[in-house]
Design an enzyme around this catalytic site. Structure first.
Site, short mmCIF file in Angstrom:
data_model
loop_
_atom_site.label_atom_id
_atom_site.label_comp_id
_atom_site.label_asym_id
_atom_site.label_seq_id
_atom_site.Cartn_x
_atom_site.Cartn_y
_atom_site.Cartn_z
N LYS A 100 0.82 -1.22 0.00
CA LYS A 100 0.00 0.00 0.00
C LYS A 100 0.85 1.26 0.00
CE LYS A 100 -0.38 -0.01 5.02
NZ LYS A 100 0.47 -1.20 5.18
N GLU A 124 -4.48 -5.72 -5.71
CA GLU A 124 -5.71 -5.95 -4.95
C GLU A 124 -5.46 -6.02 -3.46
OE1 GLU A 124 -9.25 -5.87 -4.17
OE2 GLU A 124 -9.13 -6.46 -6.27
N VAL A 127 -5.23 -2.77 -0.32
CA VAL A 127 -6.23 -1.98 0.41
C VAL A 127 -6.95 -2.78 1.48
CG1 VAL A 127 -8.44 -0.78 0.19
CG2 VAL A 127 -6.56 -0.24 -1.36
N ILE A 131 -10.39 -9.00 0.72
CA ILE A 131 -11.65 -8.54 0.14
C ILE A 131 -11.42 -8.13 -1.31
CG2 ILE A 131 -13.59 -6.95 0.34
CD1 ILE A 131 -12.75 -6.44 3.23
N GLY A 181 -1.26 -10.73 17.58
CA GLY A 181 -0.55 -10.46 16.33
C GLY A 181 -1.26 -9.49 15.40
N GLU A 184 1.32 -4.35 15.83
CA GLU A 184 2.77 -4.42 15.95
C GLU A 184 3.20 -3.92 17.34
OE1 GLU A 184 4.75 -5.62 13.67
OE2 GLU A 184 3.22 -5.87 12.11
N ASP A 195 -2.03 3.97 8.46
CA ASP A 195 -2.26 2.86 7.53
C ASP A 195 -3.53 3.09 6.72
OD1 ASP A 195 -1.83 -0.20 6.82
OD2 ASP A 195 -3.93 0.02 7.42
N LYS A 199 -4.29 3.77 2.42
CA LYS A 199 -5.31 3.05 1.66
C LYS A 199 -6.36 4.00 1.09
CE LYS A 199 -4.52 -1.05 4.49
NZ LYS A 199 -5.03 -1.90 5.59
N GLY A 296 -3.73 -9.90 7.58
CA GLY A 296 -3.20 -11.23 7.83
C GLY A 296 -2.58 -11.84 6.59
#
Length: 419
Positions: A100, A124, A127, A131, A181, A184, A195, A199, A296
Site C-alpha cells: 500500500k 488488490e 487496500v 476482500i 498479532g 505491531e 495505515d 489506503k 493477515g
C-alpha cells in the site's frame, strides 16, 4: 511462456511472501501452471521452507531474466520496492504488489508505466487484503460515476474499538491485539490512522482519479477514544468506528480518516473484530458493500493469488490490464470546509446560564445544536451536545471558544457524526 505455463518470481519471503509462495506451489495446474523461478531475499543463508536454489540477493537476476513473466512484490516499505517495480514494468514484466505504501506514493506513475509497456500491474491486496474490492472498482464499476467511498480499512483499529465496545479499556484492547498479532509492538501506523490514510489515497486514485498529497489527507486515530465514549454512543443508538471518508460530490473532492459516531443500523456498524469493509456509493448503484478479512498473511496471499490468475490470463493478450484512469472532476476541497455534525461532551459547572452561554458561542460561529443531554454531578454537570452539520473551521472555532469559558471545566471528548 508456453500455453498455460508461466514463470514467476517473488520479491520477499517474510510472513506474507512465504504464504504467497506456499499458495503458488499448491495451485491447481489445470487452472494455471506456475513455475516459481526466483525468490529475492536479503539473506540467502537463512533456512527456508522451499528450495534454496531459488534464492537470490540480486534484483538484476530477475529484471534481466527474459524467461520470467510475472513478479510478485511483498517486501514492505517504499524502497527499494518502488524502484524494483519501475524497472520490472519498464522491462515489460507483469507485476503484482501487496504494498500500500508504494501504491499510495506513486500508483498513478506505475499505472502509466504498465500502460506504456503493454503489461500488467495488480495490487488488490494493498487496500483490504482478502476482500476483492479494487478489481470491481477498476473493472466492473469503471463506467459508473461514483460519489462517495467509505471504509473500515484497518483491522487492528477495528479490533480495538470492538473490544472497547464490549467493555475493555483502550490499553487492554491494544495489549490483546498485540498478543494476537493484530498490532505491531509499535502500533502507531494502525491506531493513529496512518495505515488507513495510505489506503484512502489508493481508493482516491481508483475511484476518483485524485492523487492527494498525504499531508492534505486529514488523519486522526483512536488513541483518545474512551469506554465512556462508547457508553454515550450506545445511549444514542450508535457505535464508534475509524473510517476513511472520500467524497467527490458537488462541493469538491476530499479524503480524510478519523473516528466517527455511526448509527447501529449502518452496514459499517456491523463490521467487528479485525474485519474490514468498503461502502461504495453512486447514482446508478446506490450503495455497494464489500466486507471480509482485511489483514493477515492468509487473506493477503489469497488476494495476491487472485491477481496472479488475472495477470496470467491477461499476459497472452500483450495489453495492459488498465482502462484509462479516471480524471478528477472536482477541485480539491480543503478539510476546513468539510461539513459534519458533531458529538461534544463537556464537564461544566452546574449553575444557571451555562447552556445559554455555550449555545450563544455556537450561534456566533453559525453552528446550530440538534440535541442536548445534561446530567448533574454535585457542583459539576456533564453536558452532551449533538450539533447539526457545520464546516470544520466553524466547529473548531466553537470548541476552542467554549473550552475557554469560565463555566466549562473541560471538553471531555469530541467526535464527528457520520451521516
Amino acid at each position: 511462456m508456453e500455453n498455460n505455463s508461466y514463470s514467476v518470481a517473488v520479491l520477499g519471503a517474510g510472513n506474507i511472501g512465504s504464504a504467497v509462495i506456499t499458495r503458488l506451489q499448491e495451485l491447481d495446474t489445470d487452472i494455471v501452471d506456475i513455475n516459481l523461478a526466483k525468490v529475492l531475499v536479503s539473506d540467502i543463508s537463512k533456512d527456508r521452507a522451499f528450495d534454496k536454489s531459488l534464492l537470490t540477493e540480486e534484483i538484476k537476476d530477475i529484471v534481466d531474466d527474459d524467461s520470467i513473466d510475472l513478479v510478485i512484490e511483498v517486501l514492505g516499505g517504499v524502497e527499494p520496492g518502488k524502484e524494483y517495480i519501475k524497472s520490472l514494468l519498464s522491462n515489460g514484466k507483469a507485476v503484482i504488489t501487496a504494498n500500500k505504501d508504494i501504491i499510495a506514493d506513486c500508483g498513478n506513475e506505475l499505472v502509466q508505466l504498465a500502460q506504456e509497456n503493454n503489461t500488467c500491474l495488480y495490487f488488490e491486496a494493498a487496500v483490504a487484503a482478502g476482500i476483492p474490492v479494487l478489481k470491481p472498482l477498476i473493472e466492473s464499476l469503471r463506467g459508473e460515476d461514483l460519489s462517495r467511498v467509505t471504509g473500515i480499512i484497518n483491522g487492528t483499529s477495528n479490533y480495538i474499538l470492538t473490544s472497547m465496545e464490549e467493555g475493555s479499556s483502550y490499553g487492554d484492547a491494544l495489549s490483546t491485539a498485540q498478543e494476537l498479532g493484530y498490532a505491531e509492538p509499535d502500533p502507531t501506523n494502525d491506531v493513529e490512522g496512518i495505515d488507513a490514510m495510505y489506503k484512502a489515497m489508493i481508493l482516491s486514485l481508483i475511484c476518483f482519479g485524485a492523487t492527494p498529497d498525504k499531508d492534505k489527507v486529514h488523519t486522526e486515530g483512536i488513541s483518545k477514544i474512551t469506554k465512556e465514549d462508547f457508553d454515550w454512543a450506545s445511549r444514542l443508538n450508535k457505535t464508534i468506528k475509524l473510517v476513511a471518508l472520500i467524497d467527490n460530490e458537488g462541493g469538491g473532492f476530499n479524503a480524510r480518516v478519523h473516528p466517527v459516531l455511526i448509527d447501529i443500523k449502518h452496514p459499517l456498524a456491523a463490521i467487528r473484530g479485525a474485519l474490514n469493509a468498503v461502502v461504495v456509493e453512486g447514482e446508478n448503484v446506490n450503495q455497494l458493500v464489500f466486507s471480509g478479512p482485511g489483514a493477515g498473511a492468509a487473506p493477503t496471499a489469497s488476494a495476491v493469488i487472485g491477481d496472479v490468475l488475472s495477470a496470467c490470463h491477461q499476459l497472452s493478450s500483450n495489453q495492459s490490464n488498465w482502462y484509462p484512469l479516471r480524471s478528477q472532476k472536482n477541485d480539491n476541497k480543503n478539510f476546513d470546509d468539510v461539513s459534519s455534525s458533531w458529538f461534544i461532551r463537556l464537564s461544566v459547572t452546574d449553575e444557571p446560564g451555562v447552556l445559554a452561554s455555550i449555545a450563544g458561542t455556537f450561534s456566533e460561529n453559525n453552528v446550530s445544536i440538534e440535541s442536548v443531554i445534561q446530567e448533574g454531578r454535585g457542583e459539576q454537570a456533564e453536558l452532551v451536545l449533538v450539533t447539526h452539520e457545520a464546516p470544520e473551521k466553524d466547529m473548531q472555532n466553537s470548541i476552542k471558544q467554549i473550552a475557554s469559558l469560565d463555566s466549562v471545566t473541560s471538553v471531555t471528548s469530541t467526535l464527528r457524526v457520520y451521516s
